[in-house]
Design a protein around this motif. Sequence first.
Motif, PDB file in Angstrom:
ATOM      1  N   LEU A   1       0.855  -1.178   0.000  1.00 24.71           N
ATOM      2  CA  LEU A   1       0.000   0.000   0.000  1.00 24.71           C
ATOM      3  C   LEU A   1       0.890   1.226   0.000  1.00 24.71           C
ATOM      4  O   LEU A   1       1.869   1.285   0.743  1.00 24.71           O
ATOM      5  CB  LEU A   1      -0.890   0.015   1.249  1.00 24.71           C
ATOM      6  N   GLU A   2       0.555   2.198  -0.831  1.00 20.25           N
ATOM      7  CA  GLU A   2       1.320   3.431  -0.901  1.00 20.25           C
ATOM      8  C   GLU A   2       0.382   4.601  -0.677  1.00 20.25           C
ATOM      9  O   GLU A   2      -0.767   4.568  -1.122  1.00 20.25           O
ATOM     10  CB  GLU A   2       1.981   3.582  -2.270  1.00 20.25           C
TER      11      GLU A   2
ATOM     12  N   LEU B   1      -0.209   3.818  10.492  1.00 19.17           N
ATOM     13  CA  LEU B   1      -0.461   2.433  10.073  1.00 19.17           C
ATOM     14  C   LEU B   1       0.725   1.529  10.392  1.00 19.17           C
ATOM     15  O   LEU B   1       0.541   0.356  10.712  1.00 19.17           O
ATOM     16  CB  LEU B   1      -0.779   2.376   8.576  1.00 19.17           C
ATOM     17  N   ASN B   2       1.926   2.057  10.311  1.00 15.29           N
ATOM     18  CA  ASN B   2       3.122   1.258  10.577  1.00 15.29           C
ATOM     19  C   ASN B   2       3.468   1.161  12.063  1.00 15.29           C
ATOM     20  O   ASN B   2       4.311   0.350  12.443  1.00 15.29           O
ATOM     21  CB  ASN B   2       4.321   1.824   9.814  1.00 15.29           C
ATOM     22  N   SER B   3       2.829   1.956  12.894  1.00 11.33           N
ATOM     23  CA  SER B   3       3.107   1.951  14.330  1.00 11.33           C
ATOM     24  C   SER B   3       2.472   0.731  15.001  1.00 11.33           C
ATOM     25  O   SER B   3       1.444   0.215  14.558  1.00 11.33           O
ATOM     26  CB  SER B   3       2.551   3.222  14.967  1.00 11.33           C
TER      27      SER B   3
ATOM     28  N   ILE C   1      -7.805   3.515  12.040  1.00 17.95           N
ATOM     29  CA  ILE C   1      -6.428   3.032  11.955  1.00 17.95           C
ATOM     30  C   ILE C   1      -6.334   1.622  12.528  1.00 17.95           C
ATOM     31  O   ILE C   1      -5.740   0.734  11.916  1.00 17.95           O
ATOM     32  CB  ILE C   1      -5.468   3.973  12.722  1.00 17.95           C
ATOM     33  N   ASN C   2      -6.924   1.409  13.694  1.00 14.18           N
ATOM     34  CA  ASN C   2      -6.857   0.088  14.319  1.00 14.18           C
ATOM     35  C   ASN C   2      -7.583  -0.966  13.481  1.00 14.18           C
ATOM     36  O   ASN C   2      -7.116  -2.102  13.368  1.00 14.18           O
ATOM     37  CB  ASN C   2      -7.401   0.152  15.749  1.00 14.18           C
ATOM     38  N   ASP C   3      -8.709  -0.614  12.866  1.00  5.66           N
ATOM     39  CA  ASP C   3      -9.401  -1.542  11.965  1.00  5.66           C
ATOM     40  C   ASP C   3      -8.541  -1.866  10.752  1.00  5.66           C
ATOM     41  O   ASP C   3      -8.476  -3.012  10.305  1.00  5.66           O
ATOM     42  CB  ASP C   3     -10.734  -0.965  11.504  1.00  5.66           C
TER      43      ASP C   3
ATOM     44  N   PHE D   1      -3.201 -10.517   5.796  1.00  2.00           N
ATOM     45  CA  PHE D   1      -2.350 -10.858   4.655  1.00  2.00           C
ATOM     46  C   PHE D   1      -1.039 -11.457   5.149  1.00  2.00           C
ATOM     47  O   PHE D   1      -0.595 -11.149   6.251  1.00  2.00           O
ATOM     48  CB  PHE D   1      -2.059  -9.612   3.809  1.00  2.00           C
ATOM     49  N   ALA D   2      -0.433 -12.278   4.331  1.00  2.00           N
ATOM     50  CA  ALA D   2       0.865 -12.859   4.692  1.00  2.00           C
ATOM     51  C   ALA D   2       1.886 -11.741   4.898  1.00  2.00           C
ATOM     52  O   ALA D   2       2.634 -11.740   5.867  1.00  2.00           O
ATOM     53  CB  ALA D   2       1.338 -13.836   3.621  1.00  2.00           C
ATOM     54  N   THR D   3       1.908 -10.789   3.978  1.00  2.00           N
ATOM     55  CA  THR D   3       2.738  -9.596   4.139  1.00  2.00           C
ATOM     56  C   THR D   3       1.935  -8.390   3.672  1.00  2.00           C
ATOM     57  O   THR D   3       1.156  -8.474   2.719  1.00  2.00           O
ATOM     58  CB  THR D   3       4.056  -9.655   3.338  1.00  2.00           C
ATOM     59  N   CYS D   4       2.136  -7.289   4.355  1.00  2.00           N
ATOM     60  CA  CYS D   4       1.494  -6.029   3.982  1.00  2.00           C
ATOM     61  C   CYS D   4       2.489  -4.921   4.245  1.00  2.00           C
ATOM     62  O   CYS D   4       2.800  -4.607   5.393  1.00  2.00           O
ATOM     63  CB  CYS D   4       0.212  -5.809   4.793  1.00  2.00           C
TER      64      CYS D   4
END
Length: 91
Positions: free
Chosen positions: A10-11, A21-23, A35-37, A45-48
């Motif tokens: 996601l960009e 989102l990264n915190s 944000i929490n949702d 996802f396996a990776t995000c």
Amino acid sequence: MLKGWRNIVLEGDYQDMIKRLNSNEDDNSPVGLIINDARQLMRSFATCEVSYNPRAFNSHAHALVIFARQNSYGREVKCSLLLCSKFVDLL
């Protein structure tokens, strides 16, 4: 997983949102529930990977948002998954 996708990138051009989102800390801001949702969905996802991309490099997605705002007239505007997946600002 959405449509069988396992790994997503996601960009977005809103640096504060990308940081949130990264915190790993709970977000108690007015948008904290969203944000929490989003974080919970990201864990499905396996990776995000969520990364910052300046608006200058995100011009196609920005143009799509402007078009949708100007042409929706209260209707839902649908776009191709290829174009919509280009931006993170779906939150």
